[in-house]
Design an enzyme around this catalytic site. Sequence first.
Site, mmCIF file in Angstrom:
data_model
loop_
_atom_site.group_PDB
_atom_site.id
_atom_site.type_symbol
_atom_site.label_atom_id
_atom_site.label_comp_id
_atom_site.label_asym_id
_atom_site.label_seq_id
_atom_site.Cartn_x
_atom_site.Cartn_y
_atom_site.Cartn_z
ATOM 1 N N GLY A 276 0.797 -1.212 0.000
ATOM 2 C CA GLY A 276 0.000 0.000 0.000
ATOM 3 C C GLY A 276 0.833 1.266 0.000
ATOM 4 O O GLY A 276 1.943 1.312 -0.531
ATOM 5 N N HIS A 277 0.279 2.295 0.623
ATOM 6 C CA HIS A 277 0.837 3.648 0.592
ATOM 7 C C HIS A 277 2.219 3.703 1.246
ATOM 8 O O HIS A 277 3.166 4.231 0.677
ATOM 9 C CB HIS A 277 -0.145 4.574 1.313
ATOM 10 C CG HIS A 277 0.148 6.035 1.187
ATOM 11 N ND1 HIS A 277 0.210 6.687 -0.019
ATOM 12 C CD2 HIS A 277 0.379 6.985 2.139
ATOM 13 C CE1 HIS A 277 0.459 7.976 0.184
ATOM 14 N NE2 HIS A 277 0.579 8.174 1.483
#
Length: 314
Positions: A276-277
Amino acid sequence: MAIQVVVPHIRHRHTEVDGVRVFYRESLPAVGGDDAPVLLLLHGFPSASHQFRRLMDALGAHFRIVAPDYPGFGHSDVPGSSTTGGPFTYTFDRLADITEGFVRQLGLSRFVMYVFDFGAPVGFRLATRHPEWIAGLVVQNGNAYEEGLSPQARDFIALRPEQPGAADTVRSLLTLPATRGQYEGGTVDPELVAPDGWTLDQHFLDLPGRTQPQLDLAFDYHSNVALYPRWQEWLRTHTPPALIVWGTGDMFFPEPGARAYLRDLPDAELHLFGTGHFALEDHLPQIAPLVAGFVDRAWTAADRPGEARGIRVR
């Protein structure tokens, strides 16, 4: 079997820029001394320089690494917002002003710049003001292209303070579930993501005086999108060596934003990861060697042609 461990010394310091006390972390390299490559790490939302602690431990013995906290973040000062009568205007232009002053204060004249999330709009402002500073560019989930904005990001950027409910929408992103979700969202194995990051982020977000700066920056984010064409032109004109590492499950900045850099930097290195981020949280063992090799090549190409340092990161 003898195991050689090189552990960097990390200093935790403050300096004053335009009346703002700025906290920063700085590694003292065991290899290269004053001639070691310089890496400037620019953090994202809702974090601060602590998000780079493990990367600095991995690489700090080889490079001089500097990681500041922006005003309103981490251990830096949180001057009152001009929105509520305070002395400081929380815009991305102003964060870039302080970061520019910080770079000058430390006497950094050339560095490889690592930009993540908010670090991209801060860093690209620095790059367009001072292209001579940039020896290379590491982009990790830091967007500069419209196709790199998810529908959720576009809705966020469209918010304006006068809209009913807009401030409450931003405040909902400053809560623990939202902060934790930024770390775990898009990951394949959340157990690889330590709780320390989101816990410390939330600690700072919950301190008195922290909410208004985040509201101001949220409502200023559209200024970054307006500058995308200028940043893209800078990339095409100056063609800095670039390494792009990207978590493809990012809820804000999806994979097309990573690939878009190749339009303007066709020779850039692109590495995509199924996370993810906050890709460093669970993919540091893969990303740190990429960063080490890239910084060494970019620095060697710029300043020491034909010489290589042969860094290994395990």
